[in-house]
Design an enzyme around this catalytic site. Structure first.
Site, PDB file in Angstrom:
ATOM      1  N   LYS A   1      -4.253 -11.982 -10.656  1.00  0.00           N
ATOM      2  CA  LYS A   1      -5.436 -12.117  -9.472  1.00  0.00           C
ATOM      3  C   LYS A   1      -6.743 -10.979  -9.566  1.00  0.00           C
ATOM      4  CE  LYS A   1      -6.171 -12.269  -4.781  1.00  0.00           C
ATOM      5  NZ  LYS A   1      -5.832 -12.340  -3.379  1.00  0.00           N
TER       6      LYS A   1
ATOM      7  N   LYS B   1       0.822  -1.306  -0.115  1.00  0.00           N
ATOM      8  CA  LYS B   1      -0.094   0.008   0.154  1.00  0.00           C
ATOM      9  C   LYS B   1       0.859   1.185   0.113  1.00  0.00           C
ATOM     10  CE  LYS B   1      -4.155  -1.905   1.686  1.00  0.00           C
ATOM     11  NZ  LYS B   1      -5.246  -1.768   2.687  1.00  0.00           N
TER      12      LYS B   1
ATOM     13  N   LYS C   1      -9.896  -5.394  -7.952  1.00  0.00           N
ATOM     14  CA  LYS C   1     -10.352  -3.997  -8.096  1.00  0.00           C
ATOM     15  C   LYS C   1      -9.369  -3.017  -8.692  1.00  0.00           C
ATOM     16  CE  LYS C   1     -12.237  -2.973  -4.055  1.00  0.00           C
ATOM     17  NZ  LYS C   1     -13.055  -3.044  -2.985  1.00  0.00           N
TER      18      LYS C   1
END
Ligand code: TRP
Length: 315
Positions: free
Chosen positions: A197, A115, A200
């Protein structure tokens, strides 16, 4: 004997795709059905504000996720369902765990590293402390089993460590050693880049969302790539929802096969879509349900935070 307590949550950050559904909600439903556990499912809004967001959007996302939880079949008679931020004892416990958690343990968290790369201009303390808040979520309610996807194992390990650090420091046998409850779940890949994968972060067109209208599902599937990897992914989706499929999977007729998959998926989530629409039009009802869940969670949280404060010597 008392039933083991299950705690899990999801961040309100937008649409739920099939991968999220299989990795979390679908498992929660079987847990609830099994009747073997006390289950607590919440909306992790405080976790989600560590990312860039707007307040208006967040309000909508929390409401939307609440409707999803209820429409998919989480049942307030069987489970406690609430919004994380509505139970402030959780952030109190986070502070207590902060004083026990070595910085180095948080620095090695892979989600923090990922992140931080994704939002390099917003590497805030909350992002760093995220796993400690998660430990508090679980341990505040005496949770010993945490149904999560593989990406969360490290956080559940930190939860187990937090319990140990606490129990050792205060010579108390207070917190249980939480374990992840891993249920095998198919790993769905992106429709457009099946080497990655389904996520979003790749973009809307890469994912199939559970509240998508049948036409949208069909449109997205029509554009799904049919390289060998792509076909394998579509086969996985087909097999996972096989009960709803009304025709065969034929690799030589992918156009037809995609239509079959689209219909099967639309059918699988038809009741969900209907119930969710009803709930979306009844915000007061949903607010009442969440308030009742908050009240139940608070009874546990308030009792336990007093016990915890006594143990650490601040009461
Ligand atoms: N970090 C989890 C996720 O992103 C969400 C979460 C927050 C959670 N608190 C939790 C999951 C406690 C299980 C238990 O998926």
């Amino acid at each position: 004997m008392a039933k083991p307590i299950i705690v899990s949550g999801m961040q309100p950050t937008g649409k739920i795709h099939l991968g999220n559904y299989l990795g979390a909600l679908n498992n929660w439903l079987s847990i609830q059905k099994s009747d073997k556990y006390e289950s607590i499912f919440f909306i992790a809004d405080y976790h989600s504000i560590t990312e860039n967001y707007s307040a208006e959007e967040k309000r909508q996302q929390v409401f939307d996720l609440a409707c999803t939880y209820l429409a998919i079949g989480l049942n307030t008679e069987k489970s406690i369902i609430f919004v994380q931020s509505a139970v402030p004892e959780c952030t109190e416990l986070t502070w207590i765990f902060n004083t026990l958690t070595p910085i180095a343990e948080l620095q090695r968290m892979t989600q923090f590293k990922d992140k931080s790369e994704r939002q390099e201009k917003n590497i805030n303390m909350g992002l760093f402390d995220y796993p400690v808040l998660q430990a508090a979520d679980i341990l505040l309610y005496d949770g010993s089993l945490v149904p999560v996807g593989e990406d969360q194992i490290q956080h559940v390990e930190l939860t187990r460590d937090a319990a140990r650090w606490f129990n050792n420091k205060y010579k108390a046998n207070y917190f249980p050693e939480a374990k992840p409850l891993l249920t095998s779940c198919p790993r769905l890949m992106s429709l457009l880049e099946p080497a990655k994968k389904m996520s979003k972060s790749l973009g809307e067109k890469h994912c199939l969302n559970i509240d998508e209208e049948p036409e949208e599902i069909a449109k997205k599937l029509a554009k799904a790539v049919t390289t060998p990897e792509g076909v394998a992914n579509l086969k996985l989706i087909y097999d996972t929802f096989k009960e709803q499929m009304t025709g065969d999977f034929d690799e030589n007729k992918m156009g037809e096969t995609k239509k079959i998959i689209a219909e099967g998926l639309a059918k699988h989530f038809a009741d969900f879509r209907k119930r969710k629409k009803e709930l979306l039009s009844q915000p007061e009802e949903v607010a009442k349900i969440l308030e009742a869940g908050r009240a139940r969670a608070s009874v546990i949280a308030q009792k336990r935070i007093v016990e915890i404060k006594k143990i650490i010597g601040v009461i």
